[in-house]
Enzyme design. Structure first.
Site, short mmCIF file in Angstrom:
data_model
loop_
_atom_site.label_atom_id
_atom_site.label_comp_id
_atom_site.label_asym_id
_atom_site.label_seq_id
_atom_site.Cartn_x
_atom_site.Cartn_y
_atom_site.Cartn_z
CE LYS A 24 3.96 -1.71 2.19
NZ LYS A 24 3.63 -0.58 1.29
CB SER A 43 0.50 -1.81 -0.31
OG SER A 43 1.65 -0.95 -0.32
CB SER A 45 1.07 2.37 -0.09
OG SER A 45 0.58 1.72 -1.24
#
Length: 546
Positions: free
Chosen positions: A60, A134, A158
């Site tokens: 990420k 996210s 997330s």
């Protein structure tokens, strides 16, 4: 065994094939990654233990990877880290190979996967719907088969909502169990590094390299799983409540003891994450940057509005909300009681990109109904697929008290679709090693034969066992049993196989194939060919004179 270099070449072909550039913030050059893969192959050839040798990893965009900019989904925020975050370093040390950094809701603020100047990340299965955020890019990279494992973060869900929407597994560990050094914070006191994978065993293997967690001892007996009454689930997409109840029924069928729990303290705690003063921690993380760059074209307006709104919260509200949360945590743990896990839908529904664009705050708030409370209440969680509704992935999550990470993963494994395994010898019903299958939760589903393409040999082993070998000519059908096991159970069985036994594909009489026990040809030099008996049990009966 496939080389790391071959896996990298295949990954870049797959990346070109799916053509999803919005998944990535930065994709490393293939030549650079292949050079790293060659080093992994050399280390493995030299005998180094590399549990993730050649496994492909996405990271990420708010987690540091040396050689890649850390952007947190905002190009003007970018910086060049000097070293890998500890979580990245641990997986690389085990042989994993980073392909790149993935797209995300900017500053990890969102559960939708659309709040990014790099573009909205479309769902892997239904591209007109959101991927979930996210950690959107990481989840979709796994779901599309671009990588084996991906790192995300999880503050409000997330690491779980994107897993549910894309039909994969997401593991959110106990808070603090995995280092968050080298991670751009969202809410530093609540943030967790999460892991995505296509299967639970793969996710657990990666997480075990990041943190080891042993569940506190518990009384023997069936798993105790708390579930919510339908009336407390609130409004959900059509068919989702029924899918949740079907998942609970599968746990009960697998032997779990279900009990209904009052969800009120969990949902009230969830509301505190954004409606209370805890959101002020997002301002302390990146608020000054946002204030100084309000006119920057790459700043997402919804993210900026959420974080800026937290700037002026009075300090006394935080102390009031901390007291409220402490009372809710006490009540929630009392409701949970001695249950090993709480089963909940991961999300109440799956919006389209258009629905989120029309109501960005409302759509996002709805998605956190079941996930927002986990870190506030200090729970660990694992999100797993639980079938489909109208062709779209549906997921559930298991939550448990802090440091019961392994325990809730064991419960989650009961929801995995069972895998078939064919046995022809000492693991047959009534034979000396059958107890291994039973102990792993195996279930006999069929007594059949292999296709007429095998020969069976009596090996000189203790206990006595046969060896099954496929042959191009002169083969015959051999009696077999087909058992069902969880993926974790099959993995445990395979790990315990002694040489010369090996797991391979066995073709059955009906033309289907499944994993089964085969024998290395090198063990057959002094073995007796017993194919004519038609099976191991018939051979043993003849030897005993029965």
């Amino acid at each position: 065994m496939e080389s790391a270099q071959d896996r990298v070449r295949a990954a870049y072909r797959r990346i070109a094939e799916v053509d999803r550039p919005e998944v990535w913030i930065a994709l490393r050059a293939e030549e650079e990654v292949r050079a790293e893969a060659a080093e992994v192959d050399e280390r493995r050839a030299a005998g180094e233990a590399l549990p993730l040798a050649g496994r492909l990893l996405a990271v990420k965009g708010n987690i540091d990877v040396a050689g890649l900019e850390t952007t947190a989904g905002c190009p003007s925020y970018a910086y060049a880290p000097r070293e890998d975050a500890p979580a990245v370093r641990a997986l690389r040390a085990a042989g994993a190979i980073v392909l790149g950094s993935t797209n995300m809701d900017q500053f990890a603020t969102g559960l939708v996967g659309t709040r990014s100047p790099y573009g909205a990340v479309r769902n892997a299965v239904t591209p007109e719907r959101v991927s979930g955020g996210s950690s959107s890019g990481s989840a979709v990279a796994v779901a599309l088969g671009l990588v084996d494992v991906a790192l995300g973060t999880d503050t409000a869900g997330s690491g779980r909502v994107p897993a549910a929407f894309n039909g994969i597994v997401g593991v959110k560990p106990t808070r603090g169990l995995v280092s968050t050094r080298g991670v751009v914070p969202a809410c530093a006191s609540l943030d967790c590094v999460s892991v995505f994978a296509r299967t639970l065993p793969e996710a657990r293997r990666a997480m075990a390299l990041l943190a080891s967690c042993e569940a506190p001892p518990r009384r023997p007996g069936p798993w105790r799983v708390a579930v919510a009454a339908r009336a407390q689930l609130g409004e959900m997409d059509a068919g989702w409540a029924a899918a949740y109840e079907a998942a609970a029924d599968r746990l009960a069928a697998a032997g779990a003891e279900l009990r209904t729990l009052d969800l009120t303290p969990f949902t009230r705690a969830a509301a505190l994450l954004y409606e209370g003063a805890f959101v002020a921690e997002r301002w302390s993380a990146v608020g000054e940057f946002i204030e100084a760059h309000r006119d920057a074209p790459d700043l997402d307006p919804t993210v900026a509005a959420v974080i800026t709104a937290a700037r002026d919260l009075p300090a006394h509200r935080l102390f009031t909300d901390q007291r409220r949360l402490a009372a809710l945590r006490t009540e929630a743990m009392a409701r949970l009681g001695d249950a090993d896990a709480l089963l909940l839908p991961t999300a109440p529904g799956h919006p389209t990109l258009a629905e989120v664009a029309a109501d960005p705050l409302g759509a996002n708030a709805r998605l956190g109904r079941f996930t927002n409370s986990a870190n506030l209440l200090d729970l660990c969680a694992v999100a797993v697929p639980a079938g489909t509704v109208e062709g779209r992935p549906f997921g559930v999550m298991l939550l448990g008290p802090a440091h019961t990470d392994d325990r809730i993963a064991d419960v989650a494994a009961l929801l995995e679709p069972p895998l078939r395994v064919a046995v022809v010898g000492a693991h047959l019903s009534g034979q000396p090693l059958n107890h291994q299958l039973v102990a792993l939760g195996g279930r006999l589903t069929a007594t059949t034969n292999t296709a007429p393409a095998y020969r069976l040999y009596a090996l000189d082993t203790e206990p006595a066992k046969p060896g099954l070998v496929r042959t191009e000519k002169g083969g015959a059908a051999v009696e077999a049993e087909v058992w069902e096991l969880t993926a974790a159970g099959l993995g445990a069985l395979t790990a315990a196989l002694p040489r010369p036994m090996a797991l391979g594909s066995v073709e059955l009489a009906d033309g289907t194939s499944c994993p089964g026990f085969l024998c290395e040809p090198s063990a057959l030099d002094s073995a007796e060919d017993i194919t004519a008996y038609g099976g191991w049990r018939a051979y043993l009966a003849d030897r005993s004179g029965a």
